[in-house]
Design an enzyme around this catalytic site. Structure first.
Site, PDB file in Angstrom:
ATOM      1  N   LYS A  99      92.922  -7.702  49.681  1.00  0.00           N
ATOM      2  CA  LYS A  99      93.691  -7.767  48.207  1.00  0.00           C
ATOM      3  C   LYS A  99      92.962  -7.137  47.364  1.00  0.00           C
ATOM      4  CE  LYS A  99      98.555  -7.339  48.684  1.00  0.00           C
ATOM      5  NZ  LYS A  99      99.383  -7.094  50.192  1.00  0.00           N
ATOM      6  N   ASP A 146     100.424  -1.672  47.694  1.00  0.00           N
ATOM      7  CA  ASP A 146     101.626  -3.109  46.806  1.00  0.00           C
ATOM      8  C   ASP A 146     102.204  -2.775  46.158  1.00  0.00           C
ATOM      9  OD1 ASP A 146     101.737  -5.692  48.095  1.00  0.00           O
ATOM     10  OD2 ASP A 146     101.246  -5.976  46.017  1.00  0.00           O
TER      11      ASP A 146
END
Ligand code: NAD
Length: 419
Positions: free
Chosen positions: A109, A149
């Site tokens: 991430k 995201d």
């Protein structure tokens, strides 16, 4: 994570979830010790020329949790609350998610601490390009493939793809997923996460014997995930009675006009000023009496403070980590059926995987093919999780984590420790 560097409420929650699943699996202690923390974490300075000519230095992160199953994969978040601990938690959840749905990918991430709504298009582009340049040596089509995201979208992915390609001297579309279709994106990616949430809700309703055409739903967050969930729920006849975003929520027990909401937000990007329904606070939305509740915004929204007041029958986690461990226990006692994040929102990474495969092969699929393959994968994963939950007499979250973690652990044992 055990060490102070990664500590944050989100990472502590992710590690506690892992510890519970590891204990239940009787996981090899050496493997567990390695999985409790990321393989690699980067903090980068992102100097950006602002429109007033000042240089503002943003902080960016990329955390690579585990790549035993394949290249790292995970989104990039632009939000003021982004920090190393949050990104590490999200990276760990990506590892379990990819494993759970059987993808040959690992978990990562990234993010930049910033408020994208406060940046001009030019500032956003400059920041994105410099962030990409700072992490360039740590990403790559067969190393680590970013995706969208919270706070990022297909335009941001296009700038990442272009920056990476300029450095390599050729077009490298396979460096990111969630790109516009015109530059190698896949049909169906933008809708994939929300669509996947709804596919899992359909399976849950079948299992519980609930007629979805008589159901009501409330959705927190009206971005990429929440807006698509709202649309897809309305398409299958569910009455959406509440929606919210960072500006607040709107409620109508008779059902909100979903098409009009979507049209409004496609122009204004926020729900503020919505002329439909009654205005409510964000906290009230979560507590509405409804059959299906979909948190699709931030982590840790459902806690021991409000879990008792939730009135839904199905909780489908569109967001990552929206429910704390204390809240999990309360909801279990209340008999709420949980579709955990690593299952409910896995549609995003599944179709990102499809996009990556299509880019590598230079051969593109129809949207029908994408959606059918997505549905097959999620329906299979749903029933694997349900089966594990019934066999082991554990809740759906623990079942999903056990499957995801077990696959990763077995791969690590096969590969051994390089020393
Ligand atoms: P997004 O930026 O497109 O939308 C986020 C939405 O949440 C916006 O409507 C925003 O206004 C709202 N929001 C922010 N703070 C809020 C608050 N306090 N209360 C209510 N609403 C609030 O982001 P997204 O891509 O839709 O991601 C949402 C969640 O889904 C995140 O947890 C993300 O990690 C997860 N997720 C996204 C994807 C994807 O493909 N985009 C995939 C899997 C999981």
């Amino acid at each position: 994570m055990p060490t102070v560097e990664w500590r944050s409420p989100a990472s502590e929650m992710a590690v506690q979830q892992f510890d519970i699943a590891a204990a239940k699996l009787n996981l090899d202690a050496n493997v567990a010790g390695r999985l409790r923390r990321p393989e690699r974490a980067m903090i980068v300075s992102v100097p950006t020329r602002m429109d007033d000519t000042r240089v503002h230095v943003f902080t960016g992160y990329r955390v690579q949790h585990n790549d035993v199953l394949g290249p790292f994969k995970g989104g990039i978040r632009y939000h003021p609350a982004v920090n190393l601990g949050e990104v590490s938690a999200l990276a760990m959840w990506m590892t379990w998610k990819c494993s759970l749905v059987g993808l040959p990918l690992g978990g990562a991430k990234g993010g930049v601490a910033c408020d994208p709504a406060e940046l001009s298009r030019h500032e956003l582009q400059s920041m994105t390009r410099r962030f990409t340049a700072e992490i360039l040596n740590f990403i790559g089509p067969d190393v680590d493939v970013p995706a969208p995201d919270m706070g990022t979208n297909e335009q941001v992915m296009a700038w990442i793809m272009d920056t990476y390609s300029q450095h390599k001297g050729r077009a490298v579309p396979e460096i990111v997923t969630g790109k516009p279709v015109a530059i190698g994106g896949t049909l169906g990616r933008k809708e994939a996460t929300g669509r996947g949430v709804v596919y899992t809700i359909i399976e849950a309703a079948k299992h519980l014997g609930i007629d979805l055409s008589k159901c009501t739903a409330a959705v927190q967050g009206f971005g990429n995930v929440g807006a698509v969930v709202t649309k897809e729920l309305a398409n299958i006849g569910v009455k959406v009675i509440g929606v919210s975003d960072r500006t607040g929520g709107f409620y109508d027990p008779k059902g909100l006009p979903v098409e009009k909401l979507l049209e409004m937000v496609s122009k204004s990007h926020i729900l503020e000023g919505c002329p439909y329904g009654e205005k409510i606070r964000n906290e009230e939305l979560l507590e509405l009496k409804c059959d299906i509740l979909v948190p699709a915004a931030l982590e840790m929204q459902i806690t021991k403070e409000n879990a008792e007041r939730l009135q839904c029958r199905i909780l489908a986690e569109g967001a990552n980590g929206p429910t704390t461990l204390d809240a999990d226990r309360i909801l279990k006692e209340k008999g709420v059926f949980l579709i955990p994040d690593i299952l409910a929102n896995a549609g995003g990474v599944v179709v990102s995987y499809f996009e990556w495969v299509q880019d590598l092969q230079n051969f593109f699929w129809t949207e029908e093919e994408v959606n059918k393959k997505l549905r097959d994968i999620l329906v299979k994963a749903f029933h694997e999780v349900l089966g594990m939950s019934q066999r082991e007499k554990v809740d759906m979250r623990l079942a999903a984590l056990m499957i995801g973690i077990d696959r990763v652990a077995r791969a690590m044992l096969w590969r051994g420790l390089y020393a």
